[in-house]
Design an enzyme around this catalytic site. Structure first.
Site, short mmCIF file in Angstrom:
data_model
loop_
_atom_site.label_atom_id
_atom_site.label_comp_id
_atom_site.label_asym_id
_atom_site.label_seq_id
_atom_site.Cartn_x
_atom_site.Cartn_y
_atom_site.Cartn_z
CB SER A 58 -10.25 12.79 -26.40
OG SER A 58 -11.38 12.39 -27.14
CG ASP A 79 -15.93 18.12 -26.33
OD1 ASP A 79 -16.42 17.26 -27.09
OD2 ASP A 79 -15.03 17.87 -25.51
CG HIS A 130 -13.34 16.72 -28.70
ND1 HIS A 130 -13.46 16.32 -27.39
CD2 HIS A 130 -12.59 15.76 -29.33
CE1 HIS A 130 -12.84 15.16 -27.23
NE2 HIS A 130 -12.29 14.81 -28.39
#
Length: 280
Positions: free
Chosen positions: A129, A218, A248
Site C-alpha cells: 500500500s 482495489d 486492497h
C-alpha cells in the site's frame, strides 16, 4: 481524520484479520542508527539476502505489530531475512521523514548487516500500500546513488498522487481515505509533482526487477498496473499479478482470504526467479 483512533482500530483488528502467526527461527527488535527495526530470520544460521520492508497504512497508520504476521510469513516462505522498518509516520512527521528513515536503515545494513548474518550485497526493498510507494521510490533513489537493490516487491502499492481511481462500488479502500492520507503525508503546499512522490516522473531504466501484486477490487489497482507496464516498457524485468475477486492489501489479512498465503508464496517464487543467484 482521527489518526490516533484509527491506529488503535487497526491494531485491535489484527487478531481477526491476521490470525495465528507463523513461527520463525528468530525475531529481534533492533536499533538501526536511531530507527527501530524488527528482524525476522527463518532460514539456516548463515548469511542470507534481506528484504527491507516498509509497512502500509497510508503513511499514517500501521506499525511493526500490524504487519508482524505478513513479515513472518515472508521470511518463512522466502528463506530471506526480513527487516521491517518502523519509520516515522504522518501527520506528526510528514514527507520526507519516512524516506529518510528507510535510507538510514539501508545505510545501517551496509555497515552492520554481516554482524546479523545479513548480506549487504543482496538487499531487496518491499512494501505494501503506502509502503509500496516508499519501496518504489527507495529503489529509484538507490539506483541514482549507485546503491542498487536486487529487487523491488510492491504489494497493492500507491504509485501516483494523481488519485485517478476507478469507481469500483465496494466498501474497501475509498478515494476520500486516500485524499486524507495524501494530505497528511504531503500536506497542501508540498509540491507533489516530482519523482519522490510520483514515481511516474522518474526514468525507469535500470531499476531493479519488480514483483507487483494487485487486487481486482482495489482502487489502487489501475495505477499499480500502469506502473508495472511502465517498468516493463523500460526493460525492467517485471512479474505482475492481479488477484481476482479480492480486496486492497489482502496479503496482510491472512485470516480473511486464502489468496493471502498464495500471494506470499508467489512473491517468494518470483524473488527466486528474478534473483536466482540469491536463492537461499
Amino acid at each position: 481524520m482521527d489518526h490516533v483512533a484509527q491506529r488503535q482500530a487497526m491494531l485491535d483488528a489484527v487478531g481477526e484479520q491476521v490470525g495465528p502467526v507463523r513461527a520463525v527461527r528468530l525475531v529481534r527488535d533492533l536499533d538501526a542508527d536511531g530507527v527501530p527495526v524488527r528482524l525476522y530470520q527463518d532460514g539456516a544460521d548463515a548469511v542470507t539476502p534481506v528484504l527491507l520492508y516498509a509497512h502500509g497504512g497510508g503513511w499514517v497508520l500501521g506499525d511493526l505489530s500490524t504487519h508482524d504476521g505478513l513479515c513472518r510469513l515472508l521470511a518463512a516462505e522466502t528463506g530471506w531475512a526480513v527487516l521491517a522498518v518502523d519509520y516515522r509516520r504522518a501527520p506528526e512527521s510528514p514527507f520526507p521523514a519516512a524516506f529518510e528513515d528507510i535510507e538510514t536503515v539501508a545505510g545501517w545494513l551496509q555497515v552492520h548487516g554481516r554482524q546479523h548474518a545479513l548480506d549487504p550485497t543482496a538487499v531487496a526493498v518491499a512494501g505494501d500500500s503506502a509502503g509500496g510507494l516508499l519501496a518504489a521510490v527507495t529503489a529509484r533513489r538507490g539506483r541514482d546513488a549507485g546503491r542498487d537493490f536486487v529487487a523491488q516487491v510492491l504489494i497493492c502499492p500507491v504509485t501516483s498522487p494523481a488519485m485517478d481511481y476507478p469507481d469500483l462500488g465496494n466498501d474497501g479502500l475509498q478515494p476520500q481515505e486516500m485524499v486524507e492520507f495524501w494530505d497528511a503525508f504531503a500536506p497542501p503546499g508540498v509540491d507533489r509533482h516530482h519523482a519522490d512522490l510520483d514515481p511516474f516522473l522518474a526514468d525507469a531504466a535500470g531499476l531493479p526487477p519488480a514483483v507487483i501484486v494487485t487486487a481486482e477490487l482495489d482502487i489502487l489497482r489501475d495505477e499499480a498496473e500502469r506502473y508495472a507496464a511502465r517498468l516493463a516498457a523500460a526493460g525492467v524485468p517485471v512479474i505482475a499479478t492481479r488477484y481476482q475477486g479480492t480486496f486492497h492489501n489482502f496479503p496482510r489479512k491472512l485470516a480473511l482470504t486464502r489468496d493471502a498465503a498464495v500471494a506470499v508464496a508467489q512473491i517468494a517464487a518470483a524473488l527466486r526467479a528474478l534473483t536466482g543467484q540469491y536463492v537461499p
